[in-house]
Design a protein around this motif. Sequence first.
Motif, short mmCIF file in Angstrom:
data_model
loop_
_atom_site.label_atom_id
_atom_site.label_comp_id
_atom_site.label_asym_id
_atom_site.label_seq_id
_atom_site.Cartn_x
_atom_site.Cartn_y
_atom_site.Cartn_z
N THR A 96 0.82 -1.22 0.00
CA THR A 96 0.00 0.00 0.00
C THR A 96 0.86 1.26 0.00
N LEU A 97 2.15 1.11 0.15
CA LEU A 97 3.05 2.26 0.17
C LEU A 97 3.71 2.46 -1.19
N LYS A 98 3.95 3.70 -1.54
CA LYS A 98 4.67 3.98 -2.77
C LYS A 98 6.13 3.56 -2.61
N GLU A 99 6.76 3.25 -3.74
CA GLU A 99 8.15 2.79 -3.71
C GLU A 99 9.05 3.77 -2.97
N GLU A 100 8.86 5.06 -3.21
CA GLU A 100 9.69 6.08 -2.56
C GLU A 100 9.55 6.05 -1.05
N LYS A 101 8.33 5.83 -0.56
CA LYS A 101 8.10 5.78 0.88
C LYS A 101 8.73 4.55 1.50
N ARG A 102 8.59 3.41 0.83
CA ARG A 102 9.20 2.18 1.34
C ARG A 102 10.72 2.35 1.46
N THR A 103 11.30 2.89 0.40
CA THR A 103 12.75 3.06 0.39
C THR A 103 13.19 4.04 1.47
N GLU A 104 12.44 5.12 1.63
CA GLU A 104 12.76 6.11 2.66
C GLU A 104 12.76 5.48 4.05
N LEU A 105 11.73 4.68 4.33
CA LEU A 105 11.62 4.06 5.64
C LEU A 105 12.79 3.13 5.92
N PHE A 106 13.13 2.31 4.95
CA PHE A 106 14.24 1.37 5.15
C PHE A 106 15.56 2.12 5.25
N GLN A 107 15.69 3.19 4.48
CA GLN A 107 16.93 3.96 4.49
C GLN A 107 17.18 4.60 5.86
N ILE A 108 16.13 5.14 6.47
CA ILE A 108 16.36 5.76 7.78
C ILE A 108 16.58 4.70 8.86
N MET A 109 16.05 3.49 8.65
CA MET A 109 16.36 2.39 9.57
C MET A 109 17.85 2.06 9.52
N ASP A 110 18.47 2.35 8.38
CA ASP A 110 19.87 2.02 8.17
C ASP A 110 20.81 3.15 8.60
N GLN A 111 20.26 4.28 9.01
CA GLN A 111 21.08 5.43 9.39
C GLN A 111 21.44 5.37 10.87
N GLU A 112 22.72 5.32 11.14
CA GLU A 112 23.16 5.29 12.53
C GLU A 112 22.71 6.54 13.27
N GLU A 113 22.38 6.37 14.53
CA GLU A 113 21.92 7.45 15.41
C GLU A 113 20.46 7.81 15.20
N HIS A 114 19.84 7.35 14.09
CA HIS A 114 18.42 7.65 13.92
C HIS A 114 17.62 6.83 14.93
N GLU A 115 16.49 7.37 15.34
CA GLU A 115 15.64 6.70 16.34
C GLU A 115 15.30 5.28 15.94
N LEU A 116 14.97 5.07 14.66
CA LEU A 116 14.62 3.72 14.21
C LEU A 116 15.82 2.78 14.28
N ASN A 117 16.99 3.29 13.94
CA ASN A 117 18.18 2.46 13.92
C ASN A 117 18.53 1.95 15.31
N VAL A 118 18.35 2.81 16.33
CA VAL A 118 18.74 2.40 17.69
C VAL A 118 17.65 1.60 18.39
N ASN A 119 16.46 1.50 17.77
CA ASN A 119 15.36 0.77 18.39
C ASN A 119 14.92 -0.49 17.64
N VAL A 120 15.15 -0.53 16.34
CA VAL A 120 14.59 -1.62 15.53
C VAL A 120 15.69 -2.41 14.83
N GLY A 121 15.67 -3.71 15.04
CA GLY A 121 16.56 -4.61 14.32
C GLY A 121 15.81 -5.30 13.20
N TRP A 122 16.55 -5.86 12.26
CA TRP A 122 15.91 -6.51 11.12
C TRP A 122 16.84 -7.58 10.54
N ALA A 123 16.26 -8.42 9.70
CA ALA A 123 17.05 -9.43 9.00
C ALA A 123 16.27 -9.87 7.77
#
Length: 327
Positions: A96-123
Motif C-alpha cells: 500500500t506504500l509507494k516505492e519512494e516511501k518504502r525506500t525512505e523508511l528502510f533507508q532511515i532504519m539504516d542510518q546510525e543514530e536515527h531513532e529507528l536504527n537504535v530501536n529496531v533490528g531486522w534481517a
Amino acid sequence: MTQESVEKKQKLVQSEQNGWLPPSVKEMKDPFQFASATHHSKIPERIAESPNEPVYLGVDEAGRGPVLGPMVYGIAYCLEKYSKELKKFGFADSKTLKEEKRTELFQIMDQEEHELNVNVGWATRTMTARDISSGMLQPSHGKGSYNLNEQAHDATIQLVREVIQSGVNVKYLYVDTVGPPTTYQAKLQREFPGINVTVAKKADSIYPIVSTASVVAKVTRDMNLQYYVDNLATIDDGRKLGSGYPSDPNTSKWLNGMVDPVFGWNFGLVRFSWQTAKDSLVRNGAVDVIYEHDCVKNDAGYVEIDSFFTEKADKIGRDFYGKSVTL
C-alpha cells in the motif's frame, strides 16, 4: 571469486555510490552465483541495553508470485514498549506504500543514530530463483519436492531462531500467514514454546512490527531485482526484465525472448519450476530433456518362484510385464 565476478561486484559498489542500497543487497558476496543468503542487522542499542525486556518480532515476505527473481523473507523486531511508536513513521503493508516511501523508511532504519536504527533490528533471507526451483524440482524417488510453503516456513524459523540465538529476548512473534493460519501457528508454537505466537492473514496491515518487516522484505526484493536489471545489459540483448511478475509485458517479452533450446535460461534469475516458465520453454521450442533419475524403473519387488506355477501366475505376469503371460 572469478575476475568476472569481481567486476560485477564492483558494479554493485558503483550502484551503491550512485544511490542508497540496503545492506541486504549491497553486501551480496557473489551476485552471479545466485546463491540464497541471509543478512542480519546489528542488535539495536535499546535492545542491547535492556536484554531482559520483552521483544516483539514480526515476519513477512515479498516476491512469492514472480517468475523472475528471489522471494525475500524479512523480519523486524523491537522492544515491546517501542512497538507502538512505529506507526508515527508511516509503516504499513508495503503493497500500500509507494516505492519512494518504502525506500525512505528502510533507508532511515539504516542510518546510525536515527531513532529507528537504535530501536529496531531486522534481517532478511533472500531465497533465489535458482534455489527455489532446485528444491521444488527434486525427483520424487529421492527427497521429493521441497515445496514453496515448506521453504517459506523454514526461512521464517531460521531467521527467528538466529535472532533468539543472538541473545534477543523475543517474547511475541507475529507472522503473516503462509497456508492455513491455525496450522502454521501450531507449527511455530511447537518450534518456539516460550514465545507467544500469532499467525494471521493480512498481519502486515494489522501489526506495525509486521508492517516494518514487510517494508524490509519488499525493498530488498525490489532492489535485488533492480541490480540485475542494471547489470545484465551486456548479456540479455538489452531487453527489460520488468517487475518479474508474469503479467508484466516486459517480463513476458524477456522470458520468451531469451529461451535457449537446451539450457532454457542461462541465469539463476528464472524460476524454472513456475508453470509460466515451463509454458515458455514449450512455446519457444526448447528440446525435451530426459534426466538420469527419470530412467530409474520402479522395482516391483521379489516374489517366490513357485508363485509362477499357481493359478495367480497370469495376474503376476500382467503385474510385471503389463500384459498377459502364459506359463
